[in-house]
Scaffold this active site. Structure first.
Site, short mmCIF file in Angstrom:
data_model
loop_
_atom_site.label_atom_id
_atom_site.label_comp_id
_atom_site.label_asym_id
_atom_site.label_seq_id
_atom_site.Cartn_x
_atom_site.Cartn_y
_atom_site.Cartn_z
CE LYS A 29 -4.04 1.90 2.51
NZ LYS A 29 -4.96 1.69 3.65
CB SER A 104 -8.35 3.33 2.55
OG SER A 104 -7.48 2.81 3.53
CB SER A 128 -8.39 0.47 5.40
OG SER A 128 -9.20 1.61 5.29
N1 GLN Z 1 -13.44 3.61 6.13
C1 GLN Z 1 -12.74 3.98 7.31
C2 GLN Z 1 -12.34 5.43 7.25
O1 GLN Z 1 -12.59 6.02 6.26
C3 GLN Z 1 -11.54 3.10 7.52
C4 GLN Z 1 -10.32 3.58 6.88
C5 GLN Z 1 -9.10 2.79 7.23
O2 GLN Z 1 -9.16 1.76 7.88
N2 GLN Z 1 -7.96 3.37 6.88
O3 GLN Z 1 -11.79 5.99 8.15
#
Ligand code: GLN
Length: 422
Positions: A29, A104, A128
């Protein structure tokens, strides 16, 4: 490679040694630092940023013999559930045409689902790793807070997040966890894994005698197709010899609200370094206030700005007790609820996401709908626990995943439970 826009930078990084991952390719990532290879966090702000050092997990991959094939697309700074907030365009879901790959870490999950990489690393602040794993039909693990070093991970909400593996199988994900887990002098929050822990070896496919708790609160908002899929999984676990019990987690109804207050508050502080002087694109010369403002105005996308504004507001004098402190109280309650549940069960099971993969563009104008989709994943981050998402079934709208949550440092239990399915 990159038919699905899973990669922001497709530049290979060679291993430094032979090891358990020799011959395997790993996608990483783009919020995980790679020395000499740009690390953008999916943001215009860092479009030219080349880190001078490797994250600890990257060092461990190289020493374990893995070849890193590239840096994967993501929601900007990890803020999102669809990989559509990336400044580098959306990633497509290889397992569900026209739909989002989740987020994400959508690029990492898509790279594995498309066969562009054998394995991948994502980061999970509130789901994410697990959300994109579920939406792309692959396996994803969010480790216990402190099992994996965050050194070199660009922080979004540091008290919640962990780097975690993605793979086509539970055993593959656990093998990658074996490589990256363990204490790091550069991250004081890391811990030793339990003695003799071997995650890949725990993927026995045998759940005979395990007790699985099902919290009805995590089924409440789920779509019918997701519920049907979950019921089928529970039957499969029973048939394989597991005992299934209902357990209650009343606190989780506060989790999404508490998560977003805490995550945005931490983000507002962590992202202060992107001012065009310390990090990020230059805001030009002149008055420092205007220069900082113009770097941030140009460098950040709409979702990131929204969160910095809300987080700053929640932490401001006069509102701190009303929002931030309340959210911390809710977090403590969530932790306590999980602790009580694990007195009587080995793992908890729920759908990973309450919905199948969204259509592209569906949540872009409706951030609240996007935030609510995190209902089943964020409680785990608030409680610092480990969880795995495993592919359960295919619906007309795409793959659906099941989540197993374990007690702190109980990665072997979730790997064992998940291995009966994939
Ligand atoms: N969807 C969650 C957020 O937008 C999780 C994001 C993540 O785990 N980085 O914060």
């Amino acid at each position: 490679m990159n038919d699905h826009n899973a990669f922001i930078t497709a530049e290979p990084i060679e291993p430094t040694d032979d090891g358990p991952l020799s011959g395997q390719t790993v996608a990483v990532k783009d919020n995980i630092s790679t020395a000499g290879v740009r690390t953008t966090c999916g943001s215009e702000m860092l479009s030219d940023y080349v880190p001078p050092y490797d994250a600890t997990v990257v060092e461990r991959l190289k020493e374990a013999g893995a070849t890193i094939v590239g840096k994967t697309n993501m929601d900007e700074f990890g803020m999102g559930t669809t990989t559509e907030t990336s400044a580098f365009g959306p990633t497509e879901n290889p397992a569900a045409e026209g739909r989002v790959p989740g987020g994400s870490s959508g690029g990492s999950a898509a790279a594995v689902a498309a066969g562009d990489a054998d394995l991948a690393l994502g980061s999970d602040t509130g789901g994410s790793v697990r959300c994109p794993a579920a939406f792309c039909g692959v396996v994803g693990i969010k480790p216990t807070y402190g099992l994996v070093s965050r050194y070199g991970l660009v922080a979004y909400a540091n008290s919640l997040e962990q780097i975690g593996p993605l793979a086509p199988t539970v055993e593959g994900a656990a093998e990658l966890l074996d490589v990256i887990a363990g204490p790091d002098p550069n991250d004081a929050t890391t811990h030793d894994p339990p003695e003799n822990a071997e995650y890949a070896a725990a993927a026995t496919g045998d759940v005979d005698g395990m007790t699985v708790g099902v919290p009805p609160e995590l089924l409440e908002g789920a779509d019918e197709a997701v519920r049907d899929s979950f019921d089928a999984t529970i039957e499969q676990l029973r048939a394989a010899g597991a005992t299934v019990e209902t357990v209650s987690l009343p606190s989780v109804e506060t989790a999404v609200q508490a998560y977003y207050v805490i995550a945005m508050s931490e983000a507002s502080s962590n992202l202060a370094r992107f001012d065009g002087v310390r990090y990020g694109i230059s805001g030009g010369e002149g008055n420092w206030n205007e220069s900082f403002a113009s770097a941030r105005e140009e460098g950040f996308g709409a979702e990131v700005k929204r969160r910095i504004l809300l987080g700053t507001y929640a932490l401001s004098a006069g509102y701190h007790d009303k929002y931030y402190k309340k959210a911390q109280d809710a977090r403590a309650w969530v932790k306590q609820d999980f602790d009580e549940a694990f007195e009587s069960v080995d793992v908890l099971a729920s759908p990973t996401m309450p919905v199948p993969p969204f259509e592209r563009g569906e949540t872009l104008d409706d951030p609240l709908q996007m935030y609510l989709a995190d209902a089943n994943t964020v409680p785990v981050n608030l409680a610092n626990l480990p969880a795995i998402s495993v592919p359960a079934t295919e619906t007309d709208e795409g793959p659906v995943g099941v989540q197993f949550v374990g007690p702190a440092f109980g990665e072997e239990a979730i790997v064992r439970a998940g291995s009966v399915l994939a």
